[in-house]
Design an enzyme around this catalytic site. Structure first.
Site, PDB file in Angstrom:
ATOM      1  N   CYS A  36       0.816  -1.232   0.000  1.00  0.00           N
ATOM      2  CA  CYS A  36       0.000   0.000   0.000  1.00  0.00           C
ATOM      3  C   CYS A  36       0.839   1.266   0.000  1.00  0.00           C
ATOM      4  O   CYS A  36       0.363   2.329  -0.395  1.00  0.00           O
ATOM      5  CB  CYS A  36      -0.944  -0.001   1.188  1.00  0.00           C
TER       6      CYS A  36
ATOM      7  N   HIS B 298      -3.978   6.942   2.110  1.00  0.00           N
ATOM      8  CA  HIS B 298      -4.282   5.602   1.622  1.00  0.00           C
ATOM      9  C   HIS B 298      -5.669   5.204   2.131  1.00  0.00           C
ATOM     10  O   HIS B 298      -5.996   5.426   3.298  1.00  0.00           O
ATOM     11  CB  HIS B 298      -3.215   4.626   2.127  1.00  0.00           C
TER      12      HIS B 298
ATOM     13  N   ASN C 275     -10.177  -0.659  -0.883  1.00  0.00           N
ATOM     14  CA  ASN C 275      -8.727  -0.540  -0.705  1.00  0.00           C
ATOM     15  C   ASN C 275      -8.032  -1.090  -1.949  1.00  0.00           C
ATOM     16  O   ASN C 275      -8.086  -2.294  -2.197  1.00  0.00           O
ATOM     17  CB  ASN C 275      -8.329  -1.321   0.549  1.00  0.00           C
TER      18      ASN C 275
END
Ligand code: UT7
Length: 337
Positions: A117, A264, A294
């Site tokens: 990520c 994020h 996500n």
């Protein structure tokens, strides 16, 4: 404190999301979950899922083409391609070479980087260093993930969280570029960090050299994403806060100097807690987790591009980005658009 002059700036952004959307209600028909649980615990309502014919490099190339167009830069002018991904087309070679081919770039260095990520923030940091050293002038940085292919669709603790997509930016020399509001444009500070203590809290146990794939491991879904969500949650809030503080300090800015926070998109509760700790205004937080879920390394560049294209983030706005994921690896960056 003297503010360092930026060496690189974002010349253009682009993103791509696959057409197919899977809602929480649809997911509830395969696993024991509910729209209410997913929304309350994460903020996610739906995610995009790539059709079987699409591979990671297809999405990356689309996002890259849109970023090139926005930047007014030809593919032939790109002299470095960095593709942040943990879902490559193949284990060998790098996905970046397929992107290079699909966009028609020259014979330039093209490589993948696996920082999950945090991959996009890692990519920005590396691209900035290449530009600072003079080794590159126009760098294509992509965050792209096709996570739906590496999820265990029977595991409700992971399959409800993730989505597919790609985001890209073109980075070039900052020179003396100034926005209409008088602000110098460019990347003001970056910070990246990794720590293997929690490596096994978010990982794919089998399929690498440690545990080569077997039929039995496939049956046990050991080649799919496994996550201990609570372990990651705690460090995410702490490290998003600390890395954001670090880039604020490095750039000589305070939370009030930031126009937008582009975090994020892993969990709305993580974002809220980190922003609270930072003492930043909640109105400044950009969010698309409800629509996109996500998307790991693609999360920040998708959100940034959406926010620029919608007119929310304007030239001269200063944006704080921060991300944390598997590794654990994390980081933050501040850029004036
Ligand atoms: O981007 C990469 C980095 N990743 C992250 O940052 C993710 C960090 N972690 C998180 O966002 C959260 O920990 C999750 C969203 C993954 C989980 O939320 P949570 O509030 O931490 O839930 P939990 O793991 O403590 O589970 C609470 C309950 C459990 O049931 P019991 O034991 O209390 O009966 C789970 O089995 O919720 C259950 N549960 C679910 N229930 C319905 C877990 N997943 C689901 C689900 N639907 N999908």
């Amino acid at each position: 404190m003297n503010r360092p002059a930026p060496v690189s700036r974002i010349l253009g952004t682009g993103h791509y999301l696959p057409e197919k959307i899977v809602t929480n209600d649809e997911l509830s028909t395969y696993v024991d979950t509910s729209d209410a649980w997913i929304q309350e615990r994460t903020g996610i309502r739906q995610r995009h899922v790539a059709e079987p014919a699409i591979a990671t490099s297809d999405m990356a190339a689309e996002a890259a083409k849109r970023a090139l167009e926005a930047a007014g830069v030809a593919a032939s002018e790109i002299d470095l391609i960095l593709v942040a991904t943990v879902t490559p087309d193949h284990q060998l070679p790098a996905t970046a070479v397929f992107v290079q081919q699909k966009i028609g770039a020259g014979p330039v260095p093209s490589l993948d980087l696996a920082a999950a990520c945090a991959g996009f923030v890692y990519g920005l940091t590396i691209a900035d260093q290449f530009i600072a050293s003079g080794a590159a002038k126009r760098v294509l940085v992509i965050g792209v993930e096709l996570l739906s292919r590496i999820l265990d669709w029977k595991d409700r603790t992971t399959c409800v969280l993730f989505g597919d997509g790609a985001g890209a930016v073109i980075l070039g020399p900052a020179e003396e570029s100034t926005a209409a509001n008088g602000k110098r444009q460019g990347l003001l500070a970056t910070h990246i960090q990794s720590d293997a203590t929690l490596a096994q809290s978010l990982w794919i146990p089998a399929g690498g050299t440690r545990l080569p794939i077997t039929a039995a491991l496939i049956d046990e879904a050991e080649n799919k994403v496994h996550m201990k969500g609570q372990d990651i949650f705690k460090v995410a809030v702490k490290n998003l806060f600390s890395s954001s503080k670090k880039v604020l300090e490095k750039s000589g800015l305070g939370p009030d100097d930031i126009d937008w926070i582009c975090p994020h998109q892993a969990n709305l509760r993580i974002i809220d807690s980190a922003v609270n700790m930072l003492g930043a205004d909640k109105e400044k937080v950009l969010v698309n987790i409800d629509r996109v879920g996500n998307t790991s390394s693609a999360s920040i560049p998708i959100l940034l591009d959406e926010s620029i294209r919608s007119g929310k983030v304007k030239s001269g706005d200063t944006v704080l980005m921060c991300a944390l994921g598997a590794g654990i690896s994390w980081g933050a960056a501040i850029v004036t658009i």
